[in-house]
Motif scaffolding. Sequence first.
Motif, PDB file in Angstrom:
ATOM      1  N   LEU A 188       0.829  -1.193   0.000  1.00 23.38           N
ATOM      2  CA  LEU A 188       0.000   0.000   0.000  1.00 23.38           C
ATOM      3  C   LEU A 188       0.869   1.250   0.000  1.00 23.38           C
ATOM      4  N   PRO A 189       0.313   2.384  -0.385  1.00 20.32           N
ATOM      5  CA  PRO A 189       1.109   3.625  -0.403  1.00 20.32           C
ATOM      6  C   PRO A 189       1.120   4.318   0.947  1.00 20.32           C
ATOM      7  N   ASN A 190       2.092   5.180   1.138  1.00 14.88           N
ATOM      8  CA  ASN A 190       1.958   6.238   2.121  1.00 14.88           C
ATOM      9  C   ASN A 190       0.996   7.267   1.543  1.00 14.88           C
ATOM     10  N   VAL A 191       0.097   7.770   2.351  1.00 18.22           N
ATOM     11  CA  VAL A 191      -0.943   8.681   1.882  1.00 18.22           C
ATOM     12  C   VAL A 191      -0.436  10.118   1.939  1.00 18.22           C
ATOM     13  N   GLY A 192      -0.525  10.813   0.790  1.00 16.74           N
ATOM     14  CA  GLY A 192      -0.030  12.179   0.702  1.00 16.74           C
ATOM     15  C   GLY A 192      -1.011  13.242   1.138  1.00 16.74           C
ATOM     16  N   ASN A 193      -2.290  12.859   1.286  1.00 16.97           N
ATOM     17  CA  ASN A 193      -3.321  13.781   1.769  1.00 16.97           C
ATOM     18  C   ASN A 193      -3.460  15.028   0.889  1.00 16.97           C
ATOM     19  N   LEU A 194      -3.474  14.803  -0.435  1.00 17.69           N
ATOM     20  CA  LEU A 194      -3.689  15.896  -1.377  1.00 17.69           C
ATOM     21  C   LEU A 194      -4.281  15.316  -2.645  1.00 17.69           C
ATOM     22  N   GLN A 195      -5.324  15.963  -3.173  1.00 13.90           N
ATOM     23  CA  GLN A 195      -5.847  15.584  -4.472  1.00 13.90           C
ATOM     24  C   GLN A 195      -4.925  16.156  -5.539  1.00 13.90           C
ATOM     25  N   VAL A 196      -4.455  15.289  -6.434  1.00  8.96           N
ATOM     26  CA  VAL A 196      -3.430  15.716  -7.379  1.00  8.96           C
ATOM     27  C   VAL A 196      -3.414  14.780  -8.572  1.00  8.96           C
ATOM     28  N   PHE A 215     -13.486   7.719  -8.866  1.00  9.94           N
ATOM     29  CA  PHE A 215     -12.696   7.421 -10.055  1.00  9.94           C
ATOM     30  C   PHE A 215     -12.613   8.583 -11.043  1.00  9.94           C
ATOM     31  N   ALA A 216     -13.107   9.745 -10.657  1.00 12.10           N
ATOM     32  CA  ALA A 216     -12.974  10.931 -11.506  1.00 12.10           C
ATOM     33  C   ALA A 216     -11.540  11.440 -11.444  1.00 12.10           C
ATOM     34  N   ASP A 217     -11.082  12.050 -12.528  1.00 14.75           N
ATOM     35  CA  ASP A 217      -9.707  12.541 -12.591  1.00 14.75           C
ATOM     36  C   ASP A 217      -9.387  13.479 -11.428  1.00 14.75           C
ATOM     37  N   GLU A 218     -10.350  14.333 -11.081  1.00 10.38           N
ATOM     38  CA  GLU A 218     -10.099  15.311 -10.033  1.00 10.38           C
ATOM     39  C   GLU A 218     -10.099  14.690  -8.635  1.00 10.38           C
ATOM     40  N   GLN A 219     -10.387  13.384  -8.540  1.00 11.64           N
ATOM     41  CA  GLN A 219     -10.351  12.693  -7.259  1.00 11.64           C
ATOM     42  C   GLN A 219      -9.046  11.931  -7.038  1.00 11.64           C
ATOM     43  N   ALA A 220      -8.115  12.025  -7.986  1.00 10.83           N
ATOM     44  CA  ALA A 220      -6.837  11.332  -7.846  1.00 10.83           C
ATOM     45  C   ALA A 220      -6.096  11.831  -6.614  1.00 10.83           C
ATOM     46  N   GLN A 221      -5.397  10.919  -5.957  1.00  9.22           N
ATOM     47  CA  GLN A 221      -4.727  11.199  -4.693  1.00  9.22           C
ATOM     48  C   GLN A 221      -3.209  11.073  -4.825  1.00  9.22           C
ATOM     49  N   LEU A 222      -2.494  11.776  -3.957  1.00  9.74           N
ATOM     50  CA  LEU A 222      -1.037  11.656  -3.884  1.00  9.74           C
ATOM     51  C   LEU A 222      -0.676  10.445  -3.039  1.00  9.74           C
ATOM     52  N   GLY A 223       0.181   9.591  -3.590  1.00  9.67           N
ATOM     53  CA  GLY A 223       0.728   8.466  -2.848  1.00  9.67           C
ATOM     54  C   GLY A 223       2.232   8.408  -3.028  1.00  9.67           C
ATOM     55  N   TYR A 224       2.907   7.747  -2.109  1.00 10.60           N
ATOM     56  CA  TYR A 224       4.354   7.603  -2.253  1.00 10.60           C
ATOM     57  C   TYR A 224       4.842   6.389  -1.469  1.00 10.60           C
ATOM     58  N   ASN A 225       5.970   5.849  -1.914  1.00 10.72           N
ATOM     59  CA  ASN A 225       6.633   4.730  -1.235  1.00 10.72           C
ATOM     60  C   ASN A 225       8.135   4.950  -1.261  1.00 10.72           C
ATOM     61  N   TYR A 226       8.798   4.552  -0.202  1.00  9.72           N
ATOM     62  CA  TYR A 226      10.253   4.537  -0.194  1.00  9.72           C
ATOM     63  C   TYR A 226      10.737   3.339  -1.013  1.00  9.72           C
ATOM     64  N   LEU A 227      11.931   3.488  -1.569  1.00 10.00           N
ATOM     65  CA  LEU A 227      12.491   2.449  -2.433  1.00 10.00           C
ATOM     66  C   LEU A 227      13.704   1.793  -1.785  1.00 10.00           C
ATOM     67  N   TRP A 251      17.849  -3.222  -8.732  1.00 11.46           N
ATOM     68  CA  TRP A 251      16.498  -2.977  -9.249  1.00 11.46           C
ATOM     69  C   TRP A 251      15.619  -2.398  -8.154  1.00 11.46           C
ATOM     70  N   PRO A 252      14.901  -1.312  -8.445  1.00 13.12           N
ATOM     71  CA  PRO A 252      14.093  -0.661  -7.416  1.00 13.12           C
ATOM     72  C   PRO A 252      12.881  -1.504  -7.016  1.00 13.12           C
ATOM     73  N   VAL A 253      12.624  -1.540  -5.712  1.00 12.01           N
ATOM     74  CA  VAL A 253      11.490  -2.269  -5.140  1.00 12.01           C
ATOM     75  C   VAL A 253      10.828  -1.345  -4.124  1.00 12.01           C
ATOM     76  N   VAL A 254       9.487  -1.253  -4.140  1.00 14.61           N
ATOM     77  CA  VAL A 254       8.799  -0.364  -3.207  1.00 14.61           C
ATOM     78  C   VAL A 254       8.690  -1.021  -1.836  1.00 14.61           C
ATOM     79  N   LEU A 255       8.800  -0.192  -0.805  1.00  9.32           N
ATOM     80  CA  LEU A 255       8.637  -0.638   0.567  1.00  9.32           C
ATOM     81  C   LEU A 255       7.204  -0.393   1.024  1.00  9.32           C
ATOM     82  N   ASP A 256       6.803  -1.098   2.081  1.00 15.08           N
ATOM     83  CA  ASP A 256       5.443  -0.954   2.597  1.00 15.08           C
ATOM     84  C   ASP A 256       5.149   0.477   2.981  1.00 15.08           C
ATOM     85  N   GLY A 257       3.907   0.904   2.680  1.00 16.66           N
ATOM     86  CA  GLY A 257       3.439   2.212   3.097  1.00 16.66           C
ATOM     87  C   GLY A 257       2.538   2.097   4.308  1.00 16.66           C
ATOM     88  N   ILE A 258       1.856   3.175   4.623  1.00 13.21           N
ATOM     89  CA  ILE A 258       0.905   3.187   5.715  1.00 13.21           C
ATOM     90  C   ILE A 258      -0.356   2.456   5.274  1.00 13.21           C
TER      91      ILE A 258
END
Length: 383
Positions: free
Chosen positions: A43-51, A334-346, A352-359
Amino acid sequence: MHRSSLLLLLITALVALVGARPASQSLTPTPPQVYETTDKIPLPNVGNLQVHDPNVVYWDDHYYLFKGGWHIPYYKASNMSGPWTQVGTVFDVESVIHQGNRSRPWAPTTIERNGTFYCFYTLSTHGSRNSAIGVATSSKLDGSPWTDHGALIRTGQGNGSDVWPFTISNAIDASFIRDNATGKAYLNYGSYWQDIWQVPLSDDWLSIETPAKPDAVQLSFIPHETFRPEEGSWMSYHDGYYYVWFSHGKCCSFDVRGFPARGDEYNIRVGRSRAVRGPFVDRDGKLLLDGGGTIVYASNHGAVYAPGGLGVMPGNSSTPDILYYHYLNTSIGFADEQAQLGYNYLKYDNGWPVVLDGIDIKSSAAIISRSPGWWSLMILSVA
């Protein structure tokens, strides 16, 4: 006729009428699940921003996030999870480039050099090669006005669009890389049609080098297909390798156009090379020019759908590299304007890059409902 018999006939007719309702109005639909439920991808870390199409710059102990939207809005936060405060916009008026949607540029990429910030942006419309990549500059990230320098490259129409490879490619989704050995700057761009390309920039980064005959190389391509859904490239460097990241699959407007086949939505892929100009291969050794690309992040847990529009922020001695992106949270919409910011550490496994667990996102179960004209998903918490 006896009153009870009449009532029975009326009930029977009503039942038959309900049974004859068009499928689009079915009360008990049983469509297949359209999103991935795998738990093998973190899962991602949640960025708490619509983007949509985020770009993040770390400067003066703060994160600055630029996104596609009216006049390119940008935000500031002390960490990647926010809270984010809007600082201003790159533009106060329309772009000076008379192409595409001049008031709502796409996919900004901002780079800092010697105290000057360069914001590369896209003007286009969906499904069109009539596109341009422009650049604006500023010496401050405080809401002050930026200087719009106009177009670096154009495709479809306009000055320079008749020069190869702009005759066959699509000038959208600019990203930036410097050769780690020489410092030479390159612009990566492209989408669909002939996929992703790279051209060298002039020393001032305000134009491409030798625009009448650019030294262009192709970074990715899907041969033997008419549909080539690769775009939104990013290039990063780590421990001797250059990595080309890109979004693969269908991106947007799911609430209007419907959902693609499961797995055909956006996902994030990568290839690598020892040289900034390639050639790039995936983890299986397949050339990106032959359709290669290792999936690093994709829809998961029934909660994350169609991640893409990515960037990679380099880490330091105490912080790993960060992969950030937008995604659709199935509990939001699922509307474009509802997209959320997510991120993961690598982390890197044999380079080869591999994502680490998020929140963790709250465990959810999905009930698929059908409304006229398009599919919608209703998420019910089971936590």
